[in-house]
Design an enzyme around this catalytic site. Sequence first.
Site, mmCIF file in Angstrom:
data_model
loop_
_atom_site.group_PDB
_atom_site.id
_atom_site.type_symbol
_atom_site.label_atom_id
_atom_site.label_comp_id
_atom_site.label_asym_id
_atom_site.label_seq_id
_atom_site.Cartn_x
_atom_site.Cartn_y
_atom_site.Cartn_z
ATOM 1 C CE LYS A 1 -0.175 9.260 -8.410
ATOM 2 N NZ LYS A 1 1.199 8.754 -8.214
ATOM 3 C CD GLU B 1 -8.314 -4.862 -5.650
ATOM 4 O OE1 GLU B 1 -7.900 -5.424 -4.616
ATOM 5 O OE2 GLU B 1 -9.242 -5.311 -6.331
ATOM 6 C CB CYS C 1 -1.649 -5.997 -1.249
ATOM 7 S SG CYS C 1 -1.955 -6.951 -2.751
ATOM 8 C CD GLU D 1 -0.232 -3.445 3.811
ATOM 9 O OE1 GLU D 1 -0.396 -2.213 3.775
ATOM 10 O OE2 GLU D 1 -0.628 -4.209 2.931
HETATM 11 P P1 NAD Z 1 0.317 4.565 -1.260
HETATM 12 O O1 NAD Z 1 -1.111 4.514 -0.888
HETATM 13 O O2 NAD Z 1 1.217 5.436 -0.475
HETATM 14 O O3 NAD Z 1 0.456 5.053 -2.774
HETATM 15 C C1 NAD Z 1 -0.191 4.362 -3.826
HETATM 16 C C2 NAD Z 1 -0.387 5.320 -4.984
HETATM 17 O O4 NAD Z 1 -1.345 6.306 -4.607
HETATM 18 C C3 NAD Z 1 0.857 6.098 -5.379
HETATM 19 O O5 NAD Z 1 0.850 6.265 -6.781
HETATM 20 C C4 NAD Z 1 0.681 7.424 -4.653
HETATM 21 O O6 NAD Z 1 1.379 8.476 -5.279
HETATM 22 C C5 NAD Z 1 -0.828 7.612 -4.742
HETATM 23 N N1 NAD Z 1 -1.454 8.398 -3.667
HETATM 24 C C6 NAD Z 1 -1.122 8.442 -2.356
HETATM 25 N N2 NAD Z 1 -1.980 9.235 -1.687
HETATM 26 C C7 NAD Z 1 -2.900 9.668 -2.572
HETATM 27 C C8 NAD Z 1 -4.054 10.499 -2.500
HETATM 28 N N3 NAD Z 1 -4.442 11.056 -1.341
HETATM 29 N N4 NAD Z 1 -4.774 10.735 -3.622
HETATM 30 C C9 NAD Z 1 -4.406 10.177 -4.790
HETATM 31 N N5 NAD Z 1 -3.305 9.395 -4.945
HETATM 32 C C10 NAD Z 1 -2.563 9.137 -3.843
HETATM 33 O O7 NAD Z 1 0.820 3.047 -1.289
HETATM 34 P P2 NAD Z 1 2.277 2.482 -1.650
HETATM 35 O O8 NAD Z 1 3.139 2.626 -0.466
HETATM 36 O O9 NAD Z 1 2.726 3.025 -2.960
HETATM 37 O O10 NAD Z 1 1.922 0.933 -1.896
HETATM 38 C C11 NAD Z 1 1.831 0.018 -0.895
HETATM 39 C C12 NAD Z 1 0.395 -0.176 -0.472
HETATM 40 O O11 NAD Z 1 -0.383 -0.641 -1.576
HETATM 41 C C13 NAD Z 1 0.245 -1.256 0.583
HETATM 42 O O12 NAD Z 1 -0.665 -0.826 1.570
HETATM 43 C C14 NAD Z 1 -0.321 -2.441 -0.181
HETATM 44 O O13 NAD Z 1 -1.034 -3.347 0.610
HETATM 45 C C15 NAD Z 1 -1.172 -1.764 -1.186
HETATM 46 N N6 NAD Z 1 -1.424 -2.659 -2.333
HETATM 47 C C16 NAD Z 1 -2.666 -3.231 -2.485
HETATM 48 C C17 NAD Z 1 -2.895 -4.125 -3.533
HETATM 49 C C18 NAD Z 1 -4.236 -4.794 -3.720
HETATM 50 O O14 NAD Z 1 -4.469 -5.327 -4.792
HETATM 51 N N7 NAD Z 1 -5.118 -4.759 -2.756
HETATM 52 C C19 NAD Z 1 -1.859 -4.440 -4.410
HETATM 53 C C20 NAD Z 1 -0.622 -3.847 -4.222
HETATM 54 C C21 NAD Z 1 -0.407 -2.948 -3.180
#
Ligand code: NAD
Length: 480
Positions: free
Chosen positions: A178, A252, A286, A385
């Site tokens: 997804k 992650e 991240c 962040e």
């Molecule tokens: P987000 O958590 O809002 O969304 C990430 C994904 O999860 C999206 O596809 C979203 O639709 C889905 N999602 C959101 N809530 C959900 C739920 N309750 N159940 C299932 N799916 C859900 O994050 P974002 O704004 O898209 O991305 C940025 C974040 O990702 C930052 O916090 C960043 O640090 C993190 N990130 C971490 C890594 C790592 O490897 N640790 C890498 C890249 C990004």
Amino acid sequence: MTVVHDKLYIDGGWVDPATDRRIEAINATTEEPLGSVPEASEADVDRAVQAARRAFDDSGWSTLPAADRAAVINRFADAVEKRTEQLTRTVSLQNGMPISLAQAMEGGYGVALLRYYAALAAASERVERRPSPLGFDTLVQRNPVGVVGAIVPWNYPVVLAITKIGPALAAGCTIVIKPSPGTVLDGFVLAEAADEAGIPAGVINWVPGGRELGAYLVQHPGIDKVAFTGSTAAGRIIAENCGRLMRPVSLELGGKSAALILDDADLNKVTEGLFFASLANNGQTCMACTRILAPSNRYDEVVDAISAWMGNLKVGDPLDPSTEVGPLASSEHRDRVEGLIAKGRGEGARLALGGGRPAGINRGWYVEPTLFADVDNSSTIATQEIFGPVLSVIKYDSDDDAVKIANESDYGLGGTVWSSDPERAIAIADRVQTGTIGVNGYVVDLNAPFGGVKQSGLGREFGPEAISGYQQLKSIYLPG
Ligand code: NAD
């Protein structure tokens, strides 16, 4: 020219979506429409999970000899490589990633990662015959865990999807991905590559949609393991759901990493290396080192050097190869970043550079490279962040003090130590509570485990270790 897709890639083919709902993609630089794709619904997820389930249970994919599975992954790598220009441009247009970074990470790195997991798959043995000190042998099996539900964010959408596809396929799993609604077009290019590569039907499926759809996928009865990359807030909800279901999950999550500049550091090397370590992808990374820890005896020198370097960064069109800082991924995200900058000012940090929107750029979701000095490690900008081109300098008095400040964080994902004495730097790196840390630079090694401690996550990606996240161990004792 806008890109319009009408079908979803499920079960090895392009199928009509169950509803006519759509997701629009917007150009981060021009704020104009880029295209649109169908939004997958719960019925589409059901179909994708059923296809992945069938492919796992009945198609022979999960029991294929490892060398044959490796050949499929390599064919996928070739098909992705053919599309790297299209992929990197598509990512840049959607989320503002400078094209030079997109070529390196979303292009070359992703392909290298697939080939790496193909090679590991080819070399792997599913069953090990292990002599027991009790006088008999045991067969230790590494079996694929089953159908994976993978959820990825918008910041590195291609490489983060591949980070799950590579080890999942190497292990013999099937996968439903997804993507984030923030970057939907690139998944279709990857699906075209999967189709061309002849990935068996149902082995990889894409269901673009929002958080509700993600929550539905996470809890779907046909899913055996959840692989998530995204924010800590979403990760916590997903972990709670997986805990209730007793479902394996890897997370992650976010970070607030520290760059520890030791008092013998060469500041020219620091500013050179901090570009990737702290500001890659306009700060939308991240593991970015967004807390810069500076020794009190060189504090002003560090603030001046970083401010001069950041002030000279080339802000502009992400498709221009010389651009170093592009726009943020969405207007909502820019609002959030600007809100945090205002909070930093309100809480008494000194704005050393930037803080507004770049002069002369009238459209696109840009934020100036921004540097705060005199930042308190417990303030909002040092604990949350920000995910934009915003860095905070925090003063420390001794090496012990620097380590203490670095560790005073809810997160532990990345980090860097800068020193002209590598042994001293390694000793400090050893004391930082984090999953990964670089000495005089930061690069994610595809051959080494990557992941977080504390609220930055659970489990590891990259390296051979990633494959174990997609396996179940089973012991067959042979005492008779
Ligand atoms: P987000 O958590 O809002 O969304 C990430 C994904 O999860 C999206 O596809 C979203 O639709 C889905 N999602 C959101 N809530 C959900 C739920 N309750 N159940 C299932 N799916 C859900 O994050 P974002 O704004 O898209 O991305 C940025 C974040 O990702 C930052 O916090 C960043 O640090 C993190 N990130 C971490 C890594 C790592 O490897 N640790 C890498 C890249 C990004």
